[in-house]
Design a protein around this motif. Structure first.
Motif, PDB file in Angstrom:
ATOM      1  N   HIS A  48       0.647  -0.929  -0.045  1.00 60.17           N
ATOM      2  CA  HIS A  48      -0.032  -0.216  -0.120  1.00 60.17           C
ATOM      3  C   HIS A  48       0.880   1.259  -0.131  1.00 60.17           C
ATOM      4  CE1 HIS A  48      -3.169  -2.187   1.979  1.00 60.17           C
ATOM      5  NE2 HIS A  48      -3.302  -2.607   0.656  1.00 60.17           N
ATOM      6  N   ASP A  50       1.138   5.117  -0.568  1.00 59.11           N
ATOM      7  CA  ASP A  50       0.156   6.805   0.199  1.00 59.11           C
ATOM      8  C   ASP A  50       0.577   7.581  -0.972  1.00 59.11           C
ATOM      9  OD1 ASP A  50      -0.932   5.793   1.291  1.00 59.11           O
ATOM     10  OD2 ASP A  50       0.375   6.905   3.627  1.00 59.11           O
ATOM     11  N   VAL A 119      -4.129   5.955  -2.522  1.00 64.25           N
ATOM     12  CA  VAL A 119      -3.831   4.612  -2.363  1.00 64.25           C
ATOM     13  C   VAL A 119      -3.679   3.747  -3.172  1.00 64.25           C
ATOM     14  CG1 VAL A 119      -3.707   3.013  -0.267  1.00 64.25           C
ATOM     15  CG2 VAL A 119      -4.455   5.296   0.222  1.00 64.25           C
TER      16      VAL A 119
END
Length: 138
Positions: A48, A50, A119
């Motif tokens: 993941h 950002d 994301v």
């Protein structure tokens, strides 16, 4: 004896708004970077990253063996009109990149990517490596 000080909360709120932040020496500005979470789930890695404010068209993911590269570029879209001047600009523009080795070769054919609400979610299955064979000694 206690001292009583009267303050205006609205004045405190606006006090630093039109003042530029203090810089201590050249080069102290923080370079933007991609923050990631990497998890290993059995036979795959879950990543993941950002990337707030990015468009999915401006994000590039590359897999080379066990190395994952993520790059993204944000361009400045605001034009200054005649008679207008910028009082403060804190949004960053430019290119950010992150590259790291996950330790196992990745199966790029089965890898998937999804970008939602800033994301980037990657599912990176591991390549099936050669099975270890134990030899019997005669």
């Amino acid at each position: 004896m206690a001292n009583i000080v009267r303050t205006d909360p609205f004045e405190d709120l606006l006090r630093g708004f039109f003042v530029h932040p203090v810089e201590f020496g050249a080069g102290m500005v923080e370079t933007p970077h991609i923050k990631v979470d990497v998890r290993e789930a059995g036979d795959a890695y879950m990543v993941h990253a950002d990337l707030p404010g990015m468009k999915k068209e401006d994000i590039h993911v590359q897999i080379d063996g066990s190395v994952l590269s993520i790059t993204a570029e944000r361009t400045q879209t605001h034009e200054v009109k005649e008679g207008e001047h910028i009082l403060r600009s804190e949004r960053s523009f430019g290119k950010v990149a992150r590259k790291f080795d996950l330790g196992s070769d990745l199966d790029e054919a089965r890898a998937t990517a999804k970008f939602t609400d800033g994301v980037l979610e990657l599912t990176l299955p591991k390549k099936a490596g050669p099975k270890t064979k134990r030899l019997m000694i005669s």
